[in-house]
Scaffold this active site. Structure first.
Site, PDB file in Angstrom:
ATOM      1  N   ALA A  41     -39.324 -49.769 -81.781  1.00  0.00           N
ATOM      2  CA  ALA A  41     -40.336 -49.068 -80.976  1.00  0.00           C
ATOM      3  C   ALA A  41     -40.932 -50.007 -79.931  1.00  0.00           C
ATOM      4  O   ALA A  41     -41.166 -49.598 -78.783  1.00  0.00           O
ATOM      5  CB  ALA A  41     -41.427 -48.516 -81.893  1.00  0.00           C
ATOM      6  N   ASN A  42     -41.165 -51.255 -80.301  1.00  0.00           N
ATOM      7  CA  ASN A  42     -41.719 -52.206 -79.327  1.00  0.00           C
ATOM      8  C   ASN A  42     -40.790 -52.344 -78.121  1.00  0.00           C
ATOM      9  O   ASN A  42     -41.228 -52.336 -76.967  1.00  0.00           O
ATOM     10  CB  ASN A  42     -41.897 -53.589 -79.962  1.00  0.00           C
ATOM     11  CG  ASN A  42     -42.965 -53.621 -81.034  1.00  0.00           C
ATOM     12  OD1 ASN A  42     -43.761 -52.689 -81.160  1.00  0.00           O
ATOM     13  ND2 ASN A  42     -42.977 -54.672 -81.835  1.00  0.00           N
ATOM     14  N   GLU A 138     -34.033 -53.839 -88.487  1.00  0.00           N
ATOM     15  CA  GLU A 138     -35.022 -53.283 -89.421  1.00  0.00           C
ATOM     16  C   GLU A 138     -34.575 -51.923 -89.948  1.00  0.00           C
ATOM     17  O   GLU A 138     -35.384 -51.169 -90.485  1.00  0.00           O
ATOM     18  CB  GLU A 138     -36.397 -53.200 -88.751  1.00  0.00           C
ATOM     19  CG  GLU A 138     -37.023 -54.574 -88.579  1.00  0.00           C
ATOM     20  CD  GLU A 138     -38.362 -54.564 -87.870  1.00  0.00           C
ATOM     21  OE1 GLU A 138     -39.137 -55.506 -88.091  1.00  0.00           O
ATOM     22  OE2 GLU A 138     -38.643 -53.634 -87.086  1.00  0.00           O
ATOM     23  N   ASP A 252     -39.771 -58.931 -78.730  1.00  0.00           N
ATOM     24  CA  ASP A 252     -39.461 -57.530 -78.389  1.00  0.00           C
ATOM     25  C   ASP A 252     -39.796 -57.240 -76.926  1.00  0.00           C
ATOM     26  O   ASP A 252     -39.093 -56.468 -76.265  1.00  0.00           O
ATOM     27  CB  ASP A 252     -40.249 -56.576 -79.292  1.00  0.00           C
ATOM     28  CG  ASP A 252     -39.931 -56.818 -80.758  1.00  0.00           C
ATOM     29  OD1 ASP A 252     -38.779 -57.185 -81.059  1.00  0.00           O
ATOM     30  OD2 ASP A 252     -40.836 -56.658 -81.592  1.00  0.00           O
ATOM     31  N   SER A 291     -50.095 -55.512 -75.961  1.00  0.00           N
ATOM     32  CA  SER A 291     -50.019 -56.662 -75.047  1.00  0.00           C
ATOM     33  C   SER A 291     -48.924 -56.488 -73.992  1.00  0.00           C
ATOM     34  O   SER A 291     -48.681 -57.405 -73.204  1.00  0.00           O
ATOM     35  CB  SER A 291     -49.756 -57.940 -75.850  1.00  0.00           C
ATOM     36  OG  SER A 291     -48.452 -57.923 -76.400  1.00  0.00           O
TER      37      SER A 291
HETATM   38  O1  RIB Z   1     -41.434 -58.297 -83.628  1.00  0.00           O
HETATM   39  C1  RIB Z   1     -42.723 -57.890 -83.979  1.00  0.00           C
HETATM   40  C2  RIB Z   1     -42.645 -56.717 -84.883  1.00  0.00           C
HETATM   41  O2  RIB Z   1     -42.044 -57.111 -86.094  1.00  0.00           O
HETATM   42  C3  RIB Z   1     -43.982 -56.131 -85.273  1.00  0.00           C
HETATM   43  O3  RIB Z   1     -44.381 -55.099 -84.414  1.00  0.00           O
HETATM   44  C4  RIB Z   1     -43.749 -55.667 -86.702  1.00  0.00           C
HETATM   45  O4  RIB Z   1     -43.855 -54.296 -86.840  1.00  0.00           O
HETATM   46  C5  RIB Z   1     -42.351 -56.161 -87.066  1.00  0.00           C
HETATM   47  O5  RIB Z   1     -41.423 -55.172 -86.957  1.00  0.00           O
END
Ligand code: RIB
Length: 304
Positions: A41-42, A138, A252, A291
């Site tokens: 998502a990031n 993930e 990310d 951020s």
């Molecule tokens: O890379 C940072 C991310 O790692 C965080 O947003 C956390 O959710 C993990 O997935």
């Protein structure tokens, strides 16, 4: 559609600490933030804030975090038609950021672990229209491998960010990706080689090229970023000098920005430069997605 992110979402529970508690000890922390995160998502949100049309294939759970996660993606312009709900908790990430702005993260995958190859098939007609697929680790490895095969079979370039480091990752199954973007510790785990010096990092990245990889881009935090590709001299770009407040999600930010400029320009070196600056800017503010700059703010920062 420009980019398909097949990956995770989490709710980040960030405590800003003065020190970690010892076993059996309770310590007070001065500050806390809750926000939307998860590496997939990031990366999707960073690319979308910069102006890419991004599709996300992901799973949320059946709890209070699910609606907020979908709403947040939509608010950032990410296409959420393939973010599905599943019988599980949503992914969560308790995060601890110390006084030096370094972070420690616990990831509870929850619904993310249920994202399956069938979810990719379900979104196939739309993923096929994308110019880049982005993956992280993930979600289950089975789904990562299926997404890589999907990209290869449909002629769509694939970028794999092998984060978090996963000892079970089989290099043979991922070596066909077009862009492999680890940080130093992920590179070390994958290759079993040291990464203490720049020369070490070049050697380890070179070993991945020897194994058949096309573009290896290593993010090295304060040491900048390094790109190795067969038949090219290594390219290294220095990190932007900034006052770091919270480094969470900087990797990310790099991937999302790199993907955006890569798709827009096809120029790896230019995409690296922009991504390096974007990630640098992200560490000057607290939180993960909170951020990430919008396109206007980023161009303003660059003076463009
Ligand atoms: O890379 C940072 C991310 O790692 C965080 O947003 C956390 O959710 C993990 O997935």
């Amino acid at each position: 559609m420009d980019i398909a992110v097949i990956g995770s979402n989490m709710v980040d529970l960030i405590s800003y600490i003065t020190r970690m508690p010892n076993e059996g000890e309770t310590v007070e922390a001065p500050d806390f933030r809750m926000g939307c995160g998860g590496k997939g998502a990031n990366q999707a949100v960073a690319a979308a804030r910069l102006g890419s049309r991004v599709l996300m294939v992901s799973r949320v759970g059946n709890d209070m975090f699910a609606d907020r996660t979908i709403e947040n993606l939509a608010e950032n312009g990410v296409d959420t038609r393939y973010v599905s709900r599943t019988e599980a908790t949503s992914g969560v990430a308790p995060i601890f950021v110390d006084k030096e702005s370094h972070n420690s993260i616990i990831v509870v995958k929850g619904a993310n672990a249920k994202l399956s190859p069938a979810d990719i098939e379900n979104a196939a007609a739309d993923i096929e229209k994308c110019q880049l697929i982005i993956l992280q680790l993930e979600i289950s490895l089975e789904t990562v491998y299926a997404a890589i095969d999907f990209g290869r079979d449909h002629g769509i370039p694939v970028l794999l960010n092998p984060a978090p480091a996963e000892p079970e990752l089989v290099l043979e199954k991922v070596k066909s990706v077009d862009y492999f973007v680890p940080n130093e510790s992920e590179l070390s785990m994958l290759t079993g080689m040291p990464v203490d010096t720049l020369a070490d990092i070049e050697n380890a990245a070179g070993a991945l090229l020897d194994a058949g990889m096309k573009n290896v881009i290593v993010t090295m935090g304060e040491r900048g970023v390094l790109w190795l590709a067969p038949g090219h001299e290594p390219v290294r770009i220095d990190a932007t000098k900034v006052e770091a407040r919270d480094t969470t999600g900087a990797g990310d930010a790099f991937i999302g920005c790199f993907a955006h400029y890569l798709v827009q320009t096809g120029d790896v070196r230019a995409a690296m430069k922009y991504a390096n600056a974007y990630a640098g800017l992200s560490v000057t503010a607290l939180g993960t997605q909170t951020s990430y700059a919008t396109k206007d703010a980023f161009l303003n920062y660059l003076g463009e």
